[in-house]
Design an enzyme around this catalytic site. Structure first.
Site, PDB file in Angstrom:
ATOM      1  N   CYS A   1       0.889  -1.124  -0.080  1.00  0.00           N
ATOM      2  CA  CYS A   1       0.050   0.056   0.013  1.00  0.00           C
ATOM      3  C   CYS A   1       0.939   1.292  -0.007  1.00  0.00           C
ATOM      4  CB  CYS A   1      -0.904  -0.054   1.141  1.00  0.00           C
ATOM      5  SG  CYS A   1      -2.369   1.170   0.993  1.00  0.00           S
TER       6      CYS A   1
ATOM      7  N   HIS B   1      -3.874  -4.794  -0.109  1.00  0.00           N
ATOM      8  CA  HIS B   1      -3.562  -5.151   1.328  1.00  0.00           C
ATOM      9  C   HIS B   1      -3.623  -6.922   1.185  1.00  0.00           C
ATOM     10  CE1 HIS B   1      -3.240  -1.623   3.651  1.00  0.00           C
ATOM     11  NE2 HIS B   1      -4.136  -1.065   2.876  1.00  0.00           N
TER      12      HIS B   1
ATOM     13  N   GLU C   1      -2.846  -8.782   3.480  1.00  0.00           N
ATOM     14  CA  GLU C   1      -3.246  -9.512   4.777  1.00  0.00           C
ATOM     15  C   GLU C   1      -4.444  -9.337   4.916  1.00  0.00           C
ATOM     16  OE1 GLU C   1      -2.971  -4.938   5.348  1.00  0.00           O
ATOM     17  OE2 GLU C   1      -1.739  -6.384   4.198  1.00  0.00           O
TER      18      GLU C   1
END
Length: 201
Positions: free
Chosen positions: A80, A183, A185
């Site tokens: 990001c 992202h 994650e």
């Protein structure tokens, strides 16, 4: 050991937990000794470009990161804002970026009913056959939250694209320097695949 750089910005715990879940050794640290010992580095980030660069500089880790990335060629993954800081600069602010990749970041132009920031799930199209996105297809979905996107000076640095009003760069790679605008994650099995690919480089 994969080390997630703690400079005060980013989803540190989420990245660590996902890497551990898929079986990779990982630490989160802002200690220069740990960064020096890392075999791979993840540079996370959420927030504004200038604040990210200011915090990175005040952390005292900038010289070490430059050495690891540019001289020792350790694999680096920016996430990001961490990806945006890999470039020379951003229209979001005035601070110079790391300059590890040529190009800069520009703001999405609102229009056609599209809101800025670009937020939510979007499809990714892998480009240039980079191993960071190995095994992914045009149906791979990732979670994005961003108002700015990177423009690479060299099209060969584009590892993946997505569309939001325009086609934009969603992943980059040049040698050991890599980045994703989304992202991983927060992107479930597709995010796991990207992090696993990075860990196995």
């Amino acid at each position: 050991m994969i080390t997630v750089v703690d400079y005060g910005m980013g989803n540190l715990g989420s990245i660590k937990n996902m890497l551990k879940k898929i079986g990779h050794a990982v630490s989160v640290s802002g200690d220069s000794k740990d960064i020096k010992a890392a075999t791979k580095i993840i540079l996370p980030g959420v927030g504004s470009f200038d604040e990210g660069m200011a915090r990175l500089k005040s952390s005292g880790l900038l010289d070490i990161l430059n050495t690891k990335a540019l001289k020792q060629k350790a694999p680096v993954l920016g996430i990001c804002l961490g990806m945006q800081m890999l470039f020379e600069g951003s229209d979001e602010g005035t601070a110079p970026g790391l300059g590890w990749l040529n190009g800069r970041c520009v703001r999405f132009a609102p229009g056609n009913g599209l809101k800025v920031p670009h937020m939510g799930w979007n499809l990714l199209t892998p480009e240039n056959g980079n191993p960071l996105l190995k095994g992914l297809t045009d149906s791979s979905r990732f979670y994005f939250v961003h108002s700015f996107h990177a423009r690479c000076a060299d099209p060969a640095d584009v590892a993946g694209t997505a569309e939001y009003g325009i086609e934009f760069t969603a992943a980059v790679a040049r040698g050991n320097i890599m980045g994703v605008q989304f992202h991983p994650e927060k992107s479930h099995r597709f995010g796991m695949a990207v992090l696993d690919n990075f860990a196995r480089l």
